[in-house]
Design an enzyme around this catalytic site. Structure first.
Site, PDB file in Angstrom:
ATOM      1  N   LYS A 105       0.860  -1.183   0.000  1.00  0.00           N
ATOM      2  CA  LYS A 105       0.000   0.000   0.000  1.00  0.00           C
ATOM      3  C   LYS A 105       0.890   1.225   0.000  1.00  0.00           C
ATOM      4  O   LYS A 105       2.028   1.174   0.472  1.00  0.00           O
ATOM      5  CB  LYS A 105      -0.869  -0.005   1.261  1.00  0.00           C
ATOM      6  CG  LYS A 105      -2.097   0.860   1.182  1.00  0.00           C
ATOM      7  CD  LYS A 105      -3.312   0.108   0.664  1.00  0.00           C
ATOM      8  CE  LYS A 105      -4.520   1.019   0.578  1.00  0.00           C
ATOM      9  NZ  LYS A 105      -5.719   0.344   0.157  1.00  0.00           N
ATOM     10  N   GLY A 205     -18.822   8.131   0.444  1.00  0.00           N
ATOM     11  CA  GLY A 205     -17.901   8.381  -0.659  1.00  0.00           C
ATOM     12  C   GLY A 205     -18.167   7.395  -1.780  1.00  0.00           C
ATOM     13  O   GLY A 205     -19.305   6.938  -1.971  1.00  0.00           O
TER      14      GLY A 205
HETATM   15  P1  NAD Z   1     -13.905   8.055  -0.399  1.00  0.00           P
HETATM   16  O1  NAD Z   1     -12.807   9.001  -0.084  1.00  0.00           O
HETATM   17  O2  NAD Z   1     -14.553   8.127  -1.737  1.00  0.00           O
HETATM   18  O3  NAD Z   1     -15.059   8.170   0.699  1.00  0.00           O
HETATM   19  C1  NAD Z   1     -14.837   8.350   2.040  1.00  0.00           C
HETATM   20  C2  NAD Z   1     -15.993   9.164   2.564  1.00  0.00           C
HETATM   21  O4  NAD Z   1     -15.934   9.184   3.985  1.00  0.00           O
HETATM   22  C3  NAD Z   1     -15.974  10.620   2.094  1.00  0.00           C
HETATM   23  O5  NAD Z   1     -17.234  10.978   1.572  1.00  0.00           O
HETATM   24  C4  NAD Z   1     -15.641  11.394   3.364  1.00  0.00           C
HETATM   25  O6  NAD Z   1     -16.200  12.697   3.375  1.00  0.00           O
HETATM   26  C5  NAD Z   1     -16.239  10.499   4.427  1.00  0.00           C
HETATM   27  N1  NAD Z   1     -15.703  10.674   5.770  1.00  0.00           N
HETATM   28  C6  NAD Z   1     -14.428  10.875   6.160  1.00  0.00           C
HETATM   29  N2  NAD Z   1     -14.334  10.952   7.503  1.00  0.00           N
HETATM   30  C7  NAD Z   1     -15.594  10.777   7.964  1.00  0.00           C
HETATM   31  C8  NAD Z   1     -16.173  10.748   9.262  1.00  0.00           C
HETATM   32  N3  NAD Z   1     -15.446  10.919  10.358  1.00  0.00           N
HETATM   33  N4  NAD Z   1     -17.501  10.529   9.369  1.00  0.00           N
HETATM   34  C9  NAD Z   1     -18.272  10.362   8.271  1.00  0.00           C
HETATM   35  N5  NAD Z   1     -17.782  10.410   7.015  1.00  0.00           N
HETATM   36  C10 NAD Z   1     -16.456  10.599   6.867  1.00  0.00           C
HETATM   37  O7  NAD Z   1     -13.313   6.585  -0.128  1.00  0.00           O
HETATM   38  P2  NAD Z   1     -13.897   5.202  -0.638  1.00  0.00           P
HETATM   39  O8  NAD Z   1     -13.148   4.794  -1.855  1.00  0.00           O
HETATM   40  O9  NAD Z   1     -15.381   5.238  -0.650  1.00  0.00           O
HETATM   41  O10 NAD Z   1     -13.395   4.228   0.525  1.00  0.00           O
HETATM   42  C11 NAD Z   1     -14.043   4.202   1.784  1.00  0.00           C
HETATM   43  C12 NAD Z   1     -13.321   3.228   2.695  1.00  0.00           C
HETATM   44  O11 NAD Z   1     -13.335   1.923   2.117  1.00  0.00           O
HETATM   45  C13 NAD Z   1     -11.840   3.554   2.927  1.00  0.00           C
HETATM   46  O12 NAD Z   1     -11.491   3.157   4.231  1.00  0.00           O
HETATM   47  C14 NAD Z   1     -11.121   2.695   1.919  1.00  0.00           C
HETATM   48  O13 NAD Z   1      -9.801   2.392   2.318  1.00  0.00           O
HETATM   49  C15 NAD Z   1     -11.997   1.455   1.961  1.00  0.00           C
HETATM   50  N6  NAD Z   1     -11.918   0.653   0.748  1.00  0.00           N
HETATM   51  C16 NAD Z   1     -12.232   1.207  -0.452  1.00  0.00           C
HETATM   52  C17 NAD Z   1     -12.170   0.424  -1.597  1.00  0.00           C
HETATM   53  C18 NAD Z   1     -12.535   0.974  -2.944  1.00  0.00           C
HETATM   54  O14 NAD Z   1     -12.761   0.188  -3.857  1.00  0.00           O
HETATM   55  N7  NAD Z   1     -12.657   2.285  -3.101  1.00  0.00           N
HETATM   56  C19 NAD Z   1     -11.787  -0.924  -1.500  1.00  0.00           C
HETATM   57  C20 NAD Z   1     -11.507  -1.472  -0.241  1.00  0.00           C
HETATM   58  C21 NAD Z   1     -11.571  -0.659   0.883  1.00  0.00           C
END
Ligand code: NAD
Length: 372
Positions: A105, A205
């Site tokens: 990562k 998100g």
């Molecule tokens: P993203 O950045 O698109 O979305 C994250 C969202 O969380 C944002 O809208 C942000 O405003 C919100 N946020 C941040 N802090 C917050 C809080 N304290 N309370 C409420 N909302 C809050 O990221 P994503 O791609 O949707 O990923 C979300 C999570 O899933 C991350 O932890 C990421 O590592 C994990 N993840 C994502 C993927 C993927 O395919 N994108 C795959 C595996 C794991």
């Protein structure tokens, strides 16, 4: 340009570009989450505003695969620790999903909205090119499909791109999480039917929003929270969700809580206030500490281990690197296995009295060690 071998031999060297790459494996070994990482590199380019950490945890099953997070951590050590914890989780995620990849990562310590410039990404692409045989990156928080495409034009070790065919992994992650929530509810209550069930989603998100859409289509009632108020307003208007504050989402009364923001949200502090039967979401490293799963179990809350339930995106990204080319049908077949894997883990946890994350770790280690 520096080669990876040169980096290993000479701890810090300035290439003709302004990028300096340093092997910080030894100093990172004192940090939480190190767990025998093979290599930790720090890339710095003051001219182009880059501070990046690439953590390669374990390449036993193949090259390390894992996204790049762009986030302004409070301190440098916090950024390295985050990279280490995320990278370690990727090793287990790939192993359990049956993928021929190891875990890695990267973290770029920057505010994606203010600091992410083409120059910064150019410097990062140079750093990525140096580890092209050992690390493949993709999207994570702060890194978009457009960013991944931009990097891919400069170095081949970028997946989750339009060029490679798999595109944005988020929808696939959301699908796996959705199927995982059904499996967890089924195990907990005897029925995985979401109609009339309440799901609290923290973070709307890329993944959280796609998950909310799926849940809404299945008749679930949604409670949502995001630090970005406009996302919540959109969910209220378009999905009939109820918006709650970011503080109260972890105390919300619901059938399931889906943490889809950042990690560390399930801790001794928050577990006492949870009013859900199931914790099942996309965020990586949801538990602040491994042992928090014991506290969840004591409270009768079923935890779907994060690196099992959120593997859909990785499965999709990995398919891009398949020698046969990207095949969506194969991807969907592999994602369909996620709920079955979770059900097996839940059953084993019941049988042995161990927490679910312990069972998941054992399963991952067995696969890494070639036992099955
Ligand atoms: P993203 O950045 O698109 O979305 C994250 C969202 O969380 C944002 O809208 C942000 O405003 C919100 N946020 C941040 N802090 C917050 C809080 N304290 N309370 C409420 N909302 C809050 O990221 P994503 O791609 O949707 O990923 C979300 C999570 O899933 C991350 O932890 C990421 O590592 C994990 N993840 C994502 C993927 C993927 O395919 N994108 C795959 C595996 C794991």
């Amino acid at each position: 340009m520096l080669t990876e071998a040169a980096v290993a031999e000479r701890p810090a060297e300035k290439s003709r570009s302004s990028l300096v790459v340093e092997d910080i494996t030894a100093s990172a070994s004192t940090l939480e989450g190190f767990d025998g990482h093979e290599k930790v590199l720090l890339g710095r380019d003051d001219d182009r505003g880059l501070t990046a950490i690439i953590a390669i945890h374990n390449t036993t099953l193949g090259p390390a695969l894992g996204g790049t997070r762009i986030w302004m951590h409070d301190s440098f050590d916090a950024a390295v620790t985050d990279a280490l914890r995320l990278s370690r989780g990727m090793t287990f995620k790939a192993a359990i999903a049956g993928l021929p990849f190891g875990g890695g990562k990267a973290v770029i310590r920057a505010d994606a909205k203010r600091h992410k410039t083409p120059q910064l990404l150019d410097a990062y692409a140079e750093m990525l090119a140096m580890v092209r045989n050992r690390y493949v990156t993709a999207e994570d928080v702060g890194m978009t499909l457009a960013d991944a495409d931009y990097l891919r034009r400069q170095t081949p070790n970028v997946a989750g791109t339009t060029v490679g065919g798999s595109g944005n992994p988020s929808g696939y992650t959301a699908l796996g999480v959705f199927l995982g929530i059904e499996a967890a509810l089924k195990h907990k209550t005897g029925s995985g039917d979401l109609a009339g069930r309440t799901v609290a989603i923290q973070g709307l998100g890329a993944v959280g929003w796609a998950l909310a859409e799926r849940l809404s289509r299945s008749g679930a009632r949604l409670l949502v929270a995001d630090i970005n108020e406009s996302q919540c307003n959109k969910a209220v208007e378009m999905l009939g969700a109820e918006a709650v504050s970011t503080k109260s989402i972890l105390k919300a009364e619901a059938d399931a809580l889906a943490p889809c923001a950042l990690g560390g949200v399930i801790s001794q502090q928050t577990i006492a206030d949870l009013k859900v039967g199931v914790v099942a979401g996309s965020a990586n490293n949801q538990l602040l500490h491994h042992d928090d799963a014991i506290a969840l179990k004591k409270r009768g809350i079923l935890y779907a281990p994060d690196y099992v339930i959120n593997a859909g995106g990785l499965i999709n990204v990995a398919a891009e690197i398949d020698p046969g080319g990207y095949d969506r049908e194969k991807v969907m077949a592999k994602i369909a296995v996620i709920p079955a894997t979770l059900s097996d883990i839940f059953a084993d946890a019941d049988r042995t009295g161990k927490p679910t994350n312990e069972i998941a770790l054992q399963l991952a280690m067995k696969r890494i060690n070639g036992d099955r």
